[in-house]
Design a protein around this motif. Structure first.
Motif, PDB file in Angstrom:
ATOM      1  N   THR A 161      96.826  13.675  75.176  1.00  0.00           N
ATOM      2  CA  THR A 161      97.511  12.475  74.686  1.00  0.00           C
ATOM      3  C   THR A 161      99.020  12.630  74.859  1.00  0.00           C
ATOM      4  O   THR A 161      99.710  11.715  75.338  1.00  0.00           O
ATOM      5  CB  THR A 161      97.168  12.239  73.194  1.00  0.00           C
ATOM      6  OG1 THR A 161      95.758  12.131  73.075  1.00  0.00           O
ATOM      7  CG2 THR A 161      97.817  10.971  72.667  1.00  0.00           C
ATOM      8  N   THR A 218      91.954  16.414  71.879  1.00  0.00           N
ATOM      9  CA  THR A 218      92.630  15.473  72.777  1.00  0.00           C
ATOM     10  C   THR A 218      94.153  15.556  72.683  1.00  0.00           C
ATOM     11  O   THR A 218      94.856  14.900  73.456  1.00  0.00           O
ATOM     12  CB  THR A 218      92.205  14.021  72.438  1.00  0.00           C
ATOM     13  OG1 THR A 218      92.238  13.865  71.026  1.00  0.00           O
ATOM     14  CG2 THR A 218      90.838  13.698  72.971  1.00  0.00           C
ATOM     15  N   TYR A 275      86.230  11.551  78.790  1.00  0.00           N
ATOM     16  CA  TYR A 275      87.155  12.662  78.500  1.00  0.00           C
ATOM     17  C   TYR A 275      86.502  14.023  78.351  1.00  0.00           C
ATOM     18  O   TYR A 275      87.206  15.009  78.202  1.00  0.00           O
ATOM     19  CB  TYR A 275      88.082  12.343  77.323  1.00  0.00           C
ATOM     20  CG  TYR A 275      87.489  11.962  75.979  1.00  0.00           C
ATOM     21  CD1 TYR A 275      86.135  11.986  75.718  1.00  0.00           C
ATOM     22  CD2 TYR A 275      88.340  11.571  74.946  1.00  0.00           C
ATOM     23  CE1 TYR A 275      85.639  11.616  74.479  1.00  0.00           C
ATOM     24  CE2 TYR A 275      87.860  11.210  73.700  1.00  0.00           C
ATOM     25  CZ  TYR A 275      86.492  11.233  73.480  1.00  0.00           C
ATOM     26  OH  TYR A 275      86.001  10.872  72.252  1.00  0.00           O
ATOM     27  N   ALA A 323      99.757   5.637  72.314  1.00  0.00           N
ATOM     28  CA  ALA A 323      98.415   6.201  72.432  1.00  0.00           C
ATOM     29  C   ALA A 323      97.836   6.379  71.041  1.00  0.00           C
ATOM     30  O   ALA A 323      98.510   6.903  70.145  1.00  0.00           O
ATOM     31  CB  ALA A 323      98.471   7.544  73.146  1.00  0.00           C
ATOM     32  N   TYR A 324      96.605   5.896  70.856  1.00  0.00           N
ATOM     33  CA  TYR A 324      95.925   5.975  69.561  1.00  0.00           C
ATOM     34  C   TYR A 324      94.890   7.096  69.627  1.00  0.00           C
ATOM     35  O   TYR A 324      93.896   6.985  70.344  1.00  0.00           O
ATOM     36  CB  TYR A 324      95.264   4.635  69.238  1.00  0.00           C
ATOM     37  CG  TYR A 324      96.287   3.543  69.000  1.00  0.00           C
ATOM     38  CD1 TYR A 324      96.959   3.469  67.784  1.00  0.00           C
ATOM     39  CD2 TYR A 324      96.601   2.606  69.985  1.00  0.00           C
ATOM     40  CE1 TYR A 324      97.911   2.486  67.550  1.00  0.00           C
ATOM     41  CE2 TYR A 324      97.550   1.614  69.758  1.00  0.00           C
ATOM     42  CZ  TYR A 324      98.200   1.563  68.534  1.00  0.00           C
ATOM     43  OH  TYR A 324      99.142   0.600  68.306  1.00  0.00           O
ATOM     44  N   ASP A 325      95.143   8.161  68.882  1.00  0.00           N
ATOM     45  CA  ASP A 325      94.305   9.353  68.969  1.00  0.00           C
ATOM     46  C   ASP A 325      93.683   9.687  67.615  1.00  0.00           C
ATOM     47  O   ASP A 325      94.368  10.160  66.707  1.00  0.00           O
ATOM     48  CB  ASP A 325      95.155  10.534  69.472  1.00  0.00           C
ATOM     49  CG  ASP A 325      94.318  11.761  69.787  1.00  0.00           C
ATOM     50  OD1 ASP A 325      93.189  11.859  69.273  1.00  0.00           O
ATOM     51  OD2 ASP A 325      94.802  12.626  70.535  1.00  0.00           O
ATOM     52  N   SER A 332      98.659   9.655  65.820  1.00  0.00           N
ATOM     53  CA  SER A 332      97.581  10.585  65.517  1.00  0.00           C
ATOM     54  C   SER A 332      96.976  10.140  64.193  1.00  0.00           C
ATOM     55  O   SER A 332      97.588  10.303  63.141  1.00  0.00           O
ATOM     56  CB  SER A 332      98.167  11.996  65.391  1.00  0.00           C
ATOM     57  OG  SER A 332      97.193  12.881  64.904  1.00  0.00           O
ATOM     58  N   HIS A 362      91.492   6.338  72.218  1.00  0.00           N
ATOM     59  CA  HIS A 362      90.468   7.382  72.273  1.00  0.00           C
ATOM     60  C   HIS A 362      89.237   6.998  71.447  1.00  0.00           C
ATOM     61  O   HIS A 362      89.336   6.228  70.490  1.00  0.00           O
ATOM     62  CB  HIS A 362      91.026   8.693  71.712  1.00  0.00           C
ATOM     63  CG  HIS A 362      91.902   9.441  72.663  1.00  0.00           C
ATOM     64  ND1 HIS A 362      91.470   9.847  73.910  1.00  0.00           N
ATOM     65  CD2 HIS A 362      93.189   9.869  72.560  1.00  0.00           C
ATOM     66  CE1 HIS A 362      92.452  10.507  74.520  1.00  0.00           C
ATOM     67  NE2 HIS A 362      93.511  10.529  73.734  1.00  0.00           N
TER      68      HIS A 362
END
Ligand code: NDP
Length: 322
Positions: free
Chosen positions: A222, A218, A189, A210-212, A234, A144
């Motif tokens: 995610t 988001t 997004y 997933a890198y948020d 996160s 993200h």
């Protein structure tokens, strides 16, 4: 010397220029004369009070420059050494006294501006891609805010590993930039449904990691983008901290793992700091990772810099120049 201070938490306007004493390096510290100061999103969390700090506070935890004096017991550096450091506070100033074991030598071929724009962000990426989850070639990952300071480095580093990168960005201009950096798929997004797009790209499977760093806005997307037993990393709150998640949600979403890493648990010892910094500088020197300094601000415009960062107007990294 000139330094930015805030006496109460609040909006960008609380960041005010002040005339303060130049600190003296205490035992184990070095006095660094700054050439460039790294701006990090965490500085805004300190300013708003999201992460509590002691007041008054001179914000900033990253800068690069030259060692001007060393405190008692310091053998790691000598006056004149080019260094960059991370951690603590006080970087939004012309100079700062910092722990010598939180500073690294900037190698030949990397200038102070590049070092200040990349050390903390690059080390974060190194921790997230190599240690939080070990990304392998061929894996499809979700990144993200890929056009941001951390995001640009992460996109290029993940491509160097051989991963397939699905990048999210907030504007067309940022989409163009992350494609240039190698992102394989780009999701806008603010307009597109992230989970739907990720499922389409991955043939319904979802991503293993997933890198948020966006947080609140988001989080749901995610969660729904992850493959069975995938890892949700996160690591930031650019849109605000995510709401609490009951463990049962992770079960329903496919027996997921959720972690909330912070860099300083990955670089605890000086050896870890040196190894991570060396990996970052090598990525830069070899040309594998290009560091975009999208905007610079004079020190006394720190408030304007925060405004730009928080309004999503920045691209790549931002610096304050003393
Ligand atoms: P960035 O340059 O990435 O700036 C933040 C970006 O987040 C914006 O440009 C924007 O990109 C996106 N964003 C999405 N929603 C919002 C919103 N509501 N308000 C503001 N920005 C939004 O900052 P950094 O590179 O300094 O840091 C990136 C993230 O990584 C931060 O969340 C930071 O806290 C985290 N971080 C965490 C570390 C850790 O140890 N856990 C260490 C270092 C950084 P767009 O326009 O494309 O949406």
């Amino acid at each position: 010397m000139r330094a930015i201070r805030f006496e109460t938490t609040g909006g960008p306007e609380v960041l005010q220029l002040a005339d303060v004493e130049t600190p003296k390096p205490g035992p184990g510290q070095v006095l660094v004369r700054h050439e460039a100061i790294g701006i990090n999103f965490i500085d805004t969390y300190h300013r708003t009070g999201l992460y509590p700090v002691k007041l008054p506070c001179t914000p900033g935890g990253e800068a690069a420059g030259v060692v001007e004096a060393v405190g008692e017991g310091v053998t790691r550096f000598k006056p004149g050494d080019p260094v960059a450091y991370l951690g603590g506070f006080g970087a939004y100033a012309e100079a700062n006294a910092v722990r010598a074991d939180r500073a690294v030598r900037v190698p030949d071929g990397v200038d102070a501006r590049t070092a200040a724009a990349s050390l903390l962000k690059g080390m974060t990426v190194e921790a997230l891609l190599n240690h939080t989850y070990r990304v392998s070639g061929g894996e499809i990952i979700l990144v993200h805010a890929a056009a941001g300071g951390v995001g640009q480095i992460m996109t290029q580093w993940a491509k160097a590993i051989g991963a397939v990168v699905i990048a999210t960005v907030g504007s067309e201009a940022k989409a163009v930039r992350v494609r240039e950096l190698g992102a394989d798929h780009v999701i806008l997004y603010r307009e597109q449904d992230v989970a739907e797009e990720v499922r389409r790209i991955t043939g319904g499977r979802g991503v293993p990691v997933a890198y948020d760093s966006v947080g609140k806005d988001t989080f749901e997307g995610t969660l729904k983008s992850l493959a069975r037993r995938g890892l949700f990393v996160s690591f930031g709150n650019a849109s605000g901290p995510p709401d609490p998640v009951p463990p049962g949600r992770l079960a329903q979403a496919g027996s997921l793992y959720l972690t909330r890493p912070t860099l300083f648990d990955y670089v605890v010892t000086t050896e870890q700091l040196d190894a991570s910094a060396a990996a970052v500088f090598e990525m830069i020197r070899s040309g594998t990772v290009a560091v975009e300094i999208g905007q610079t601000f004079p020190l006394d415009r720190a408030g304007k810099a925060h405004e730009a960062l928080e309004s999503r107007a920045t691209i790549g990294a931002s610096l304050l120049i003393p």
